[in-house]
Design a protein around this motif. Structure first.
Motif, PDB file in Angstrom:
ATOM      1  N   LEU A 291       0.762  -1.157   0.077  1.00  0.00           N
ATOM      2  CA  LEU A 291      -0.081   0.054   0.013  1.00  0.00           C
ATOM      3  C   LEU A 291       0.882   1.241   0.185  1.00  0.00           C
ATOM      4  N   ARG A 292       0.658   2.228  -0.720  1.00  0.00           N
ATOM      5  CA  ARG A 292       1.198   3.546  -0.685  1.00  0.00           C
ATOM      6  C   ARG A 292       0.387   4.342   0.095  1.00  0.00           C
ATOM      7  N   VAL A 293       0.732   5.104   1.059  1.00  0.00           N
ATOM      8  CA  VAL A 293      -0.095   5.971   1.826  1.00  0.00           C
ATOM      9  C   VAL A 293       0.704   7.370   1.729  1.00  0.00           C
ATOM     10  N   LEU A 294      -0.312   8.432   1.166  1.00  0.00           N
ATOM     11  CA  LEU A 294       0.077   9.774   1.156  1.00  0.00           C
ATOM     12  C   LEU A 294      -0.843  10.398   2.109  1.00  0.00           C
ATOM     13  N   LEU A 295      -0.043  11.376   3.094  1.00  0.00           N
ATOM     14  CA  LEU A 295      -0.988  11.814   4.241  1.00  0.00           C
ATOM     15  C   LEU A 295      -0.614  13.322   4.177  1.00  0.00           C
ATOM     16  N   HIS A 296      -1.741  14.160   4.793  1.00  0.00           N
ATOM     17  CA  HIS A 296      -1.247  15.712   5.330  1.00  0.00           C
ATOM     18  C   HIS A 296      -1.861  15.695   6.643  1.00  0.00           C
ATOM     19  N   CYS A 297      -1.016  16.187   7.659  1.00  0.00           N
ATOM     20  CA  CYS A 297      -1.194  16.635   9.081  1.00  0.00           C
ATOM     21  C   CYS A 297      -1.200  18.226   9.295  1.00  0.00           C
TER      22      CYS A 297
END
Length: 176
Positions: free
Chosen positions: A78-84
């Motif tokens: 899985l490729r996970v792209l995130l923003h916090c």
């Protein structure tokens, strides 16, 4: 919801007590004041809300993440792209789909480091032994501070988000 806004409070203090009721909305409070309090009205409208900072874009406070592929097989990556939010310096992803071979733990958490703008990415492997079916991937954006002399760590959760994930059965044809 507050019963009185900061604009209504400033106008109530500037005007006479009989002219402006405390529960009046800002539009009614402006109409009820006399023309001699225009300086107080201008100062009150300039300081409408301390939380709305127009210098900082709204996307900097958002919490979101994306997983691709959306319906992976067992033994996929899985490729996970995130923003916090910008205040966060670390993110934690957790799910029952990230279970490792030979581990008795069903729920596994994976840490993701963040850039100074709050973005992060990570590859997570779904094990061949992870149970197929519906899972939930949960993300926490945290701010970690460490007290240097004692080595104690303080973790403050700033925001959370979750996404559904469906893991499909492994079959050899997915590689051809």
């Amino acid at each position: 919801m507050r019963s009185i806004t900061s604009v209504a409070a400033a106008l109530a203090l500037a005007a006479s007590p009989a002219a402006v009721p405390l529960s009046a909305p800002p539009a009614a409070a402006t109409a009820a004041t006399t023309p001699t309090t225009t300086a107080a009205t201008a100062a009150a409208t300039a300081a409408t809300d301390d939380n709305d900072n127009d210098d900082e874009p709204k996307w900097r406070k958002l919490t979101s993440f994306r997983i691709s592929p959306e319906a992976p097989h067992q033994n996929d990556v899985l490729r996970v792209l995130l923003h916090c939010p910008v205040e966060a310096n670390h993110a934690i992803l957790g799910s029952t789909a990230f279970m490792l071979k030979g581990s008795w733990r069903r729920y596994r958490e994976v840490g993701v480091g963040l850039t100074s703008r709050g973005f992060g990415r990570r590859a997570v492997i779904i094990s061949r032994y992870a149970p197929p079916g519906d899972h939930v991937v949960r993300m926490k954006c945290v701010k970690v501070t460490i007290h240097k002399p004692s080595g104690l760590r303080k973790v403050k959760v700033l925001s959370r988000d979750a996404l559904p994930l469906t893991v499909r059965h492994f079959h050899i044809g997915q590689y051809f």
